[in-house]
Design a protein around this motif. Structure first.
Motif, PDB file in Angstrom:
ATOM      1  N   GLY A 177       0.794  -1.213   0.000  1.00  0.00           N
ATOM      2  CA  GLY A 177       0.000   0.000   0.000  1.00  0.00           C
ATOM      3  C   GLY A 177       0.833   1.272   0.000  1.00  0.00           C
ATOM      4  O   GLY A 177       0.304   2.368  -0.085  1.00  0.00           O
ATOM      5  N   ALA A 178       2.162   1.129   0.055  1.00  0.00           N
ATOM      6  CA  ALA A 178       3.024   2.309   0.053  1.00  0.00           C
ATOM      7  C   ALA A 178       2.981   2.974  -1.320  1.00  0.00           C
ATOM      8  O   ALA A 178       2.988   2.295  -2.348  1.00  0.00           O
ATOM      9  N   GLU A 179       2.951   4.303  -1.329  1.00  0.00           N
ATOM     10  CA  GLU A 179       2.922   5.022  -2.589  1.00  0.00           C
ATOM     11  C   GLU A 179       4.352   5.186  -3.086  1.00  0.00           C
ATOM     12  O   GLU A 179       5.171   5.852  -2.440  1.00  0.00           O
ATOM     13  N   LEU A 180       4.688   4.518  -4.212  1.00  0.00           N
ATOM     14  CA  LEU A 180       6.068   4.556  -4.712  1.00  0.00           C
ATOM     15  C   LEU A 180       6.281   5.756  -5.621  1.00  0.00           C
ATOM     16  O   LEU A 180       7.320   6.397  -5.586  1.00  0.00           O
ATOM     17  N   ILE A 181       5.314   6.027  -6.468  1.00  0.00           N
ATOM     18  CA  ILE A 181       5.432   7.141  -7.400  1.00  0.00           C
ATOM     19  C   ILE A 181       4.079   7.812  -7.535  1.00  0.00           C
ATOM     20  O   ILE A 181       3.048   7.148  -7.647  1.00  0.00           O
ATOM     21  N   LEU A 182       4.088   9.138  -7.486  1.00  0.00           N
ATOM     22  CA  LEU A 182       2.869   9.892  -7.753  1.00  0.00           C
ATOM     23  C   LEU A 182       3.294  11.057  -8.620  1.00  0.00           C
ATOM     24  O   LEU A 182       4.174  11.824  -8.250  1.00  0.00           O
TER      25      LEU A 182
END
Lengths: 349, 351
Positions: B40-45
């Protein structure tokens, strides 16, 4: 140390399909003709990406990164070089001699630059390969080796094979780490004697047969010149098949020996276990089917061969595959790569 | 999930820049692009701009390269296309659509076969004519002098013909050659002992015509020799050897360029096959030179069918089999003779 870590054997697999590749293949030819040859560079990139991208090891595929424009420029330069060379050779003996000498000297240069280009546009798990081989090694592996094998009528072919595979593997890098090929000359001779016996046997059996048939024929009524020609054709055909079989046996054996003695990063071991008979059968039947179908079965044949050779190749991974970091290198040397392509060298990894 | 989402999330592997280590991740388009790790970690936004997507080829894994150099790899080709990350991704889909295994491919096969035939039949001859036209005269001269050097070293030796006999033949040859397009100066008659070549005559592209002692000895009269020489003049005039060189080179180049992936063995076969095909062209060249011989001999007031008589006497003396073999470079002599008789009759009729 990781001495106690257990090995897991990961087999390579090629998952492309003949039907899918047929579409790519025929569209490649179609567009190459329609664009007067320009598309051939794009065609090559699509073909290479198809074969690399369908070759998997441990859930990850290989990737081919060359750009079509790069390939196009390389093709044009290599083509002009080859045309100029052929003109010089046909013009007169002195110019031809100088051109030939120039080619022999330039050849190792083109070869090692070509291999380096191929390595640098190939990646696995997001990490590029590299090739550190130089001029001297290429001269030994691609000029001196084949020459030595030829003048000794193949007796020293194992030595040439060893030079070539050692040059290829010992200079191959992945994420800055080395491959090392430890195959001994004895191992290469171990796969040499059987094909050599086939070749010798062919001469022993066919030579006297021809001499007998053609020598006696004038005394046999009805055995005219057409019968002699038929006999000669039959003998040439049998000889060609026997020669191909022994050649294919040797190629498969040498690949097994060289791959199986190669380690990567001091711990992972490559392995190749081609069955020589099966390999020769696939190669020869591929050729026959391709010819009989006027080339239409070529995609099927190519996929069939790729499936078999990759299924017979494995990497024994000790512990974890590990983390490797790509070293960025420039992608020069495409002329060498295209030159080898025109001259029919296969240096895919 | 945001209301402006395009397509569903695509699952794959994410690699940090330049690293072989991967982690499972999913890519979705919501407020730009968002790459989430399995935890659930946001790697790229980020924005859609600056993203590269590799063109679609078959079902091979697609590679999405982000601005920071990290890479997302997925087997979900359709999913990636639905995300519509770059305009280029749509354009490249065009070739992929063509390549799909559909009945349409059969039409492509037919078109390729027709075009290959058209290239061989029409484009290649035009290319050869262009190449011959732009070839500077120095090229045939160099080929010619190189060829006679080699022939002298390997096959031929000095003539034993008496000098006055040589002069006599040279004069007759010049008288014949003046009726050719190049005039008498375009040719140079040389005499040699043919050695293994036996009774023979050869034309080199620079206009050198080699006549062997054996041929002079075999001929019943000088007319026969002149008939053969007129045939050789025809080869020179029509630049046959240059055309042959270009035909072979052109065929090999076309095969290498168009065939792409045909496999080593098939490529070898094709190149050898084209060499065989060009032999059939050399047969056509022989017939052309024969007809030229008849024309020239008629113009010069000699027996137009002297060349036929020559081949008849060769057959008699040497017992050459009278059959036209597929691989022979010379048309079968019986066919050859009949064709020439018809041609001579036609020419005479016109006068």
């Amino acid at each position: 140390m990781d001495v106690g870590q257990k090995r897991t054997v990961a087999r390579f697999s090629f998952v492309g399909s003949a039907g899918e590749y047929f579409g790519i293949w025929i569209v490649n030819i179609l567009l190459t003709i329609l664009t007067l040859g320009i598309y051939s560079a794009w065609a090559k990139v699509r073909r290479m990406r198809y074969f690399y991208g369908n070759t998997f090891l441990d859930r990850h595929s290989f990737e081919y990164h060359a750009r079509p424009l790069q390939i196009l420029v390389g093709r044009i330069v290599a083509f002009v070089l080859i045309v100029c060379y052929n003109i010089l050779v046909n013009l007169n003996p002195i110019a031809g001699g100088i051109a030939f000498l120039g080619l022999v000297l330039a050849f190792p240069f083109l070869i090692y630059r070509g291999i380096r280009f191929h390595a640098r546009v190939t990646s696995y798990r997001n990490v590029r390969f590299d090739f550190a081989g130089g001029y001297g090694g290429a001269f030994l592996a691609y000029v001196a080796g084949p020459f030595l094998a030829m003048v000794t009528l193949g007796i020293l072919a194992p030595l040439a094979s060893r030079w070539r595979y050692r040059y290829l593997f010992n200079n191959l890098r992945y994420g800055g780490r080395r491959f090392a090929c430890g195959a001994t000359i004895g191992e290469f001779f171990g796969v040499w004697w059987f094909p050599a016996m086939i070749t010798i046997g062919m001469f022993v059996v066919l030579g006297p047969a021809v001499a007998l048939l053609t020598g006696f024929s004038p005394f046999v009524p009805g055995f005219g010149q057409y019968a002699i020609i038929a006999v000669i054709y039959a003998v040439v055909l049998i000889g060609l098949v026997a020669y191909s079989v022994s050649g294919l046996f040797y190629v498969a054996g040498v690949r097994n020996v060289a791959f199986s003695a190669t380690r990567f990063d001091g711990r992972h071991r490559l392995d190749s276990d081609l069955f020589r008979r099966r390999y020769a059968w696939i190669a020869i039947s591929n050729l026959l089917v391709t010819v009989v179908t006027f080339g239409l079965a070529r995609p099927w044949a190519a996929v069939r061969m790729a499936r078999y050779t990759w299924a017979s190749t494995a990497l024994a991974i000790r512990g974890e595959f590990g983390t490797y970091i790509s070293e960025l290198k420039d992608e020069s040397g495409v002329v060498g790569a295209e030159f080898m392509d025109f001259e029919g060298f296969d240096i895919g990894f | 999930m945001a209301s402006d989402a395009i397509g569903d999330a695509v699952r794959g592997d994410w690699f940090a820049p330049g690293s072989s280590e991967s982690r499972p991740a999913s890519l979705e388009r919501a407020d730009g692009v968002r790459l989430l790790g399995d935890d659930g970690a946001e790697l790229i936004l980020g924005e859609v701009g600056g993203i590269e997507v590799s063109p679609r080829v078959g079902r091979i894994p697609r590679r999405v390269r982000f601005a920071d150099g990290s890479v997302f790899v997925t087997l979900d080709n359709d999913g990636i296309d639905r995300l519509r990350l770059t305009p280029a991704a749509r354009r490249n889909g065009l070739v992929h659509d063509l390549e799909r295994f559909r009945p349409r491919l059969a039409a492509f096969v037919v078109v390729v076969a027709l075009m290959a035939f058209a290239i061989y039949r029409y484009a290649l001859p035009v290319m050869i004519e262009v190449a011959v036209a732009v070839t500077p005269p120095v090229v045939p001269q160099m080929i010619g002098s190189a060829a006679i050097d080699t022939l002298d070293r390997v096959l031929l030796s000095e003539t034993e013909l008496p000098l006055d006999r040589q002069r006599d033949l040279e004069t007759q040859f010049a008288a014949l050659a003046q009726f050719s397009d190049l005039g008498a100066d375009g040719y140079n008659l040389v005499f040699r002992d043919g050695g293994p070549l036996g009774p023979n005559a050869l034309a080199l592209p620079d206009g050198t015509v080699i006549l062997t002692d054996q041929l002079v000895a075999l001929a019943d009269d000088d007319e026969m020799i002149l008939g053969v020489l007129a045939h050789e003049i025809g080869h020179v005039e029509l630049q046959h050897s240059l055309r042959q060189v270009y035909r072979l080179a052109g065929m090999s180049a076309l095969i290498m360029l168009i065939a792409g992936d045909v496999g080593e063995a098939v490529e070898e076969l094709l190149v050898e096959g084209s060499a065989l095909l060009s032999l059939s062209y050399s047969r056509a060249h022989e017939s052309e030179a024969d007809r030229r011989s008849v024309e020239l001999m008629l113009k010069a007031g000699h027996d137009p069918l002297a060349i036929n008589r020559f081949f008849a006497s060769i057959r008699e003396e040497l017992g050459v089999a009278d059959e036209s073999g597929m691989l022979s470079t010379h048309p079968g002599t019986a066919e050859r003779a009949e064709a020439l008789e018809a041609y001579a009759a036609e020419l005479r009729g016109r006068e």
